[in-house]
Design an enzyme around this catalytic site. Structure first.
Site, mmCIF file in Angstrom:
data_model
loop_
_atom_site.group_PDB
_atom_site.id
_atom_site.type_symbol
_atom_site.label_atom_id
_atom_site.label_comp_id
_atom_site.label_asym_id
_atom_site.label_seq_id
_atom_site.Cartn_x
_atom_site.Cartn_y
_atom_site.Cartn_z
ATOM 1 N N ASP A 1 -66.489 55.460 126.652
ATOM 2 C CA ASP A 1 -66.608 56.048 125.329
ATOM 3 C C ASP A 1 -67.263 55.075 124.344
ATOM 4 O O ASP A 1 -66.879 53.898 124.279
ATOM 5 C CB ASP A 1 -65.191 56.406 124.835
ATOM 6 C CG ASP A 1 -65.185 57.310 123.628
ATOM 7 O OD1 ASP A 1 -65.709 58.430 123.738
ATOM 8 O OD2 ASP A 1 -64.646 56.912 122.579
ATOM 9 N N ASP B 1 -62.193 58.421 131.772
ATOM 10 C CA ASP B 1 -62.783 58.163 130.464
ATOM 11 C C ASP B 1 -62.144 56.885 129.929
ATOM 12 O O ASP B 1 -60.917 56.810 129.798
ATOM 13 C CB ASP B 1 -62.479 59.344 129.539
ATOM 14 C CG ASP B 1 -63.570 59.572 128.519
ATOM 15 O OD1 ASP B 1 -64.029 58.576 127.932
ATOM 16 O OD2 ASP B 1 -63.946 60.739 128.300
ATOM 17 N N HIS C 1 -68.097 67.812 125.620
ATOM 18 C CA HIS C 1 -67.019 68.276 124.744
ATOM 19 C C HIS C 1 -67.301 68.021 123.270
ATOM 20 O O HIS C 1 -66.507 68.428 122.421
ATOM 21 C CB HIS C 1 -65.719 67.577 125.144
ATOM 22 C CG HIS C 1 -65.789 66.095 124.895
ATOM 23 N ND1 HIS C 1 -66.654 65.268 125.579
ATOM 24 C CD2 HIS C 1 -65.133 65.300 124.025
ATOM 25 C CE1 HIS C 1 -66.520 64.031 125.121
ATOM 26 N NE2 HIS C 1 -65.600 64.021 124.182
ATOM 27 N N ASP C 2 -68.376 67.306 122.955
ATOM 28 C CA ASP C 2 -68.744 67.041 121.559
ATOM 29 C C ASP C 2 -69.901 67.918 121.094
ATOM 30 O O ASP C 2 -70.310 67.830 119.932
ATOM 31 C CB ASP C 2 -69.182 65.577 121.385
ATOM 32 C CG ASP C 2 -68.051 64.585 121.614
ATOM 33 O OD1 ASP C 2 -66.878 64.949 121.410
ATOM 34 O OD2 ASP C 2 -68.358 63.436 121.990
ATOM 35 N N GLU D 1 -71.402 55.806 127.263
ATOM 36 C CA GLU D 1 -71.846 56.693 126.192
ATOM 37 C C GLU D 1 -72.411 55.861 125.055
ATOM 38 O O GLU D 1 -71.755 54.946 124.559
ATOM 39 C CB GLU D 1 -70.669 57.529 125.665
ATOM 40 C CG GLU D 1 -71.121 58.550 124.624
ATOM 41 C CD GLU D 1 -70.033 58.967 123.644
ATOM 42 O OE1 GLU D 1 -70.089 60.083 123.138
ATOM 43 O OE2 GLU D 1 -69.128 58.159 123.357
HETATM 44 O O1 TEU Z 1 -67.856 60.421 120.754
HETATM 45 C C1 TEU Z 1 -68.691 59.519 120.079
HETATM 46 C C2 TEU Z 1 -69.239 59.980 118.837
HETATM 47 O O2 TEU Z 1 -69.915 59.229 118.181
HETATM 48 C C3 TEU Z 1 -68.931 61.353 118.418
HETATM 49 O O3 TEU Z 1 -67.942 61.261 117.467
HETATM 50 C C4 TEU Z 1 -70.122 62.014 117.880
HETATM 51 O O4 TEU Z 1 -70.672 61.296 116.833
HETATM 52 C C5 TEU Z 1 -69.781 63.345 117.386
HETATM 53 O O5 TEU Z 1 -69.072 64.022 118.368
HETATM 54 C C6 TEU Z 1 -70.997 64.130 117.071
HETATM 55 O O6 TEU Z 1 -70.579 65.293 116.500
HETATM 56 C C7 TEU Z 1 -66.844 59.896 121.533
HETATM 57 C C8 TEU Z 1 -66.065 61.011 122.183
HETATM 58 O O7 TEU Z 1 -66.912 61.681 123.084
HETATM 59 C C9 TEU Z 1 -65.502 61.888 121.112
HETATM 60 O O8 TEU Z 1 -64.869 63.019 121.626
HETATM 61 C C10 TEU Z 1 -64.534 61.046 120.332
HETATM 62 O O9 TEU Z 1 -64.049 61.773 119.240
HETATM 63 C C11 TEU Z 1 -65.175 59.768 119.807
HETATM 64 O O10 TEU Z 1 -65.953 59.096 120.784
HETATM 65 C C12 TEU Z 1 -64.109 58.789 119.404
HETATM 66 O O11 TEU Z 1 -63.441 58.329 120.547
#
Ligand code: TEU
Length: 549
Positions: free
Chosen positions: A202, A100, A318-319, A244
């Protein structure tokens, strides 16, 4: 024009969220030795690629998405030696590991930031975006951060504000500064030289921003930087990259992953996810699944990347909440709904990404109190709604459906109190349904969700039509049935899934019908999908391999 197929084309990927996967040393937090101990589970599933969520040194404000040393491992996860052993052990099982890459921002504990905030004259000051206070001493403008609060964080040491799009502990790196870019490229080469096979990048669509013009997402410098990164790091290396991007659209996708762009191999796009959000309150007011609209997003992407580019296929990460909870049925039809959703996703064109626990049908966390949550996003948003005097119960109801921690409860390996995840006190509660939903219970059960995923992953390796076939949607207006065919050379794969807990009636058109070999039948045996009327059982999935006439 054809090129030699890349090594990863027919592989299925698996995302590991290290904090919640397997804890070898009993401190309640997953670690790299834990992952090594469970690699056989992935080999048994047929996985060919691991996306490893961040394992770098980090104060863990955002569980590792806030990195304080890009060339070291978080002590609670292990050491660089453990990491090397992980790469070697995965390689022995023909599994490539992709890291990542979190370079839109660093941690506020990164030595770059510590130097940057000490001294305006430091060369590191310009590694971040600073602006002077407004005449009243307040922030330069009133823009908001993604995790709530102002986008500007005041740093008393230099008397200036720094730009923090996520949390104040995650200052955005200034990609305009060539020294920043070079440091990142050097770091990337260092990991590739260590044997990693690529990167998941990311929030990559944010790196090309122009903050003064408020051009943040897919900013003006994005593709120039990605092309430079390709030249400096990726060119000539046999790697796979997936960026992403919450903002990429069908119109912009090929700018990232078009064949001759020399940028990325794939993007993670989220249009199917946000289709289920509320226009005003986003994910905190989840909407019921509108299958017709949902299918259309998938179809549009399949068609947009038909001749060029490559899709990533996923419902979980994971989000995101657990897909069985979000789209399936967690009651009577839990297993069958997990299978139907997996079938519909895995047989499309692209690379499927399985998120840990999805392969056994893990469900949402079931949290009802704020103290059960650990996620920085949720905790910040909760504070914000309280400050605004908004009803807390409504927020918690939405969170129970869509909060990120739903995906982050520990992996359920067995029915024991620690779920086979830990012998200690887990950092976040284990879902008590590990008593019934766990790997050990499913491993040898041919009817399990796990067996179904194993089967889907194997099918992709056995049948070119799944990797390469043309995607054709059917029954697009049907509110319950997800149907499509894939066509390649003289074969047609017919996919029919009932995405509902009621029987579904349809009239099968000739082009969707199929006979010859039944690859998947989840409700009762079927020999074929005949043209004409059909009734599908709740959550039934049927896949037939037939001849293209
Ligand atoms: O996520 C990108 C992101 O925009 C997320 O914060 C998203 O908006 C949110 O999860 C929706 O609920 C990435 C990673 O996958 C996330 O885990 C990180 O917190 C974020 O970037 C910051 O690095």
């Amino acid at each position: 024009m054809t090129r030699q197929a890349p090594w990863w084309l027919d592989r299925t990927a698996y995302q590991i969220y290290p904090r919640s996967f397997a804890d070898a040393d009993g401190d309640g937090v997953g670690d790299i030795p834990g992952i090594i101990g469970r690699l056989d589970h992935l080999a048994d599933l047929g996985i060919g690629l691991i996306w490893l969520s961040p394992v770098y040194a980090s104060p863990m404000a955002d569980n590792g998405y806030d990195i304080s040393n890009y060339q070291d491992i978080a002590p609670e996860y292990g050491t660089l030696e453990d990491f090397d052993r992980l790469v070697a052990e995965a390689d022995r099982r023909d599994i490539g590991i992709i890291m990542d890459l979190v370079v839109n921002h660093s941690s506020d504990q990164h030595p770059w930031f510590l130097a940057a905030k000490q001294d305006r004259a430091s060369p590191y000051h310009d590694y971040y975006y600073w602006r002077d206070p407004a005449p009243d001493g307040g922030p330069p403008d009133d823009r908001r951060a993604y995790f709530g609060g102002p986008v500007w964080t005041f740093v008393p040491e230099v008397g200036r504000y720094v730009f923090t799009l996520f949390s104040p502990q995650q200052p955005d790196l200034n990609w305009q500064n060539p020294a920043v870019r070079n440091a990142i490229y050097t770091m990337m080469r260092w990991w590739l030289d260590r044997g990693v096979r690529g990167f998941r990048m990311d929030v990559i669509d944010l790196i090309g921003k122009d903050i003064d013009r408020d051009l943040i997402v897919e900013g003006p410098y994005l593709h120039g930087f990605l092309q430079e990164m390709h030249r400096e790091v990726l060119a000539g290396r046999d790697v796979v990259t997936v960026g992403e991007s919450w903002n990429v659209t069908r119109e912009t996708a090929l700018l990232y992953c078009g064949r001759d762009r020399k940028e990325l191999d794939m993007v993670f796009q989220f249009q199917h996810i946000v289709a289920g959000w509320d226009a005003k309150h986003g994910k905190w007011r989840p909407q019921p699944l509108d299958l017709v609209a949902f299918k259309k997003v998938w179809t549009d992407w399949q068609q947009a990347l038909e001749g060029d580019g490559w899709n990533s296929l996923f419902l979980n990460n994971h989000d995101l909440p657990r897909s069985v909870s979000r789209y399936g049925d967690t009651g009577k039809w839990r297993d069958r709904s997990a299978k139907a959703l997996a079938t519909a996703i895995h047989l499309m064109r692209g690379t499927p990404f399985v998120f840990q626990g999805e392969e056994i049908g893990m469900t949402n966390a079931g949290f009802t109190r704020i103290t059960q949550y650990r996620d920085i996003e949720l905790i910040h948003m909760h504070r914000e709604i309280r400050e605004q005097g908004l009803p807390e119960h409504q927020f918690l109801e939405g969170a129970a459906v869509t909060a990120r921690d739903n995906a982050r409860t520990p992996m359920q390996w067995d029915a024991s109190p620690g779920a086979g995840f830990t012998t200690g006190d887990p950092w976040i509660a284990i879902n008590p349904n590990n008593a019934t939903i766990n790997v050990a219970a499913q491993r040898d059960d041919p009817m399990s969700v796990l067996a179904h995923y194993r089967h889907l992953i194997a099918l992709r390796k056995q049948h070119d039509v799944i990797v390469r076939g043309r995607f054709v949607p059917w029954l697009e207006d049907h509110p319950q049935i997800w149907a499509y065919t894939r066509e390649w050379q003289n074969e047609r794969l017919s996919v029919l899934c009932n995405i509902s807990s009621q029987p579904a009636h349809a009239e099968i058109p000739a082009g969707l019908a199929g006979s010859r070999t039944c690859l998947i039948c989840t409700a009762h045996p079927r020999e074929a999908i005949p043209a004409g009327p059909i009734v599908l059982d709740p959550w039934e999935a049927v896949v037939i391999l037939g001849d293209l006439d």
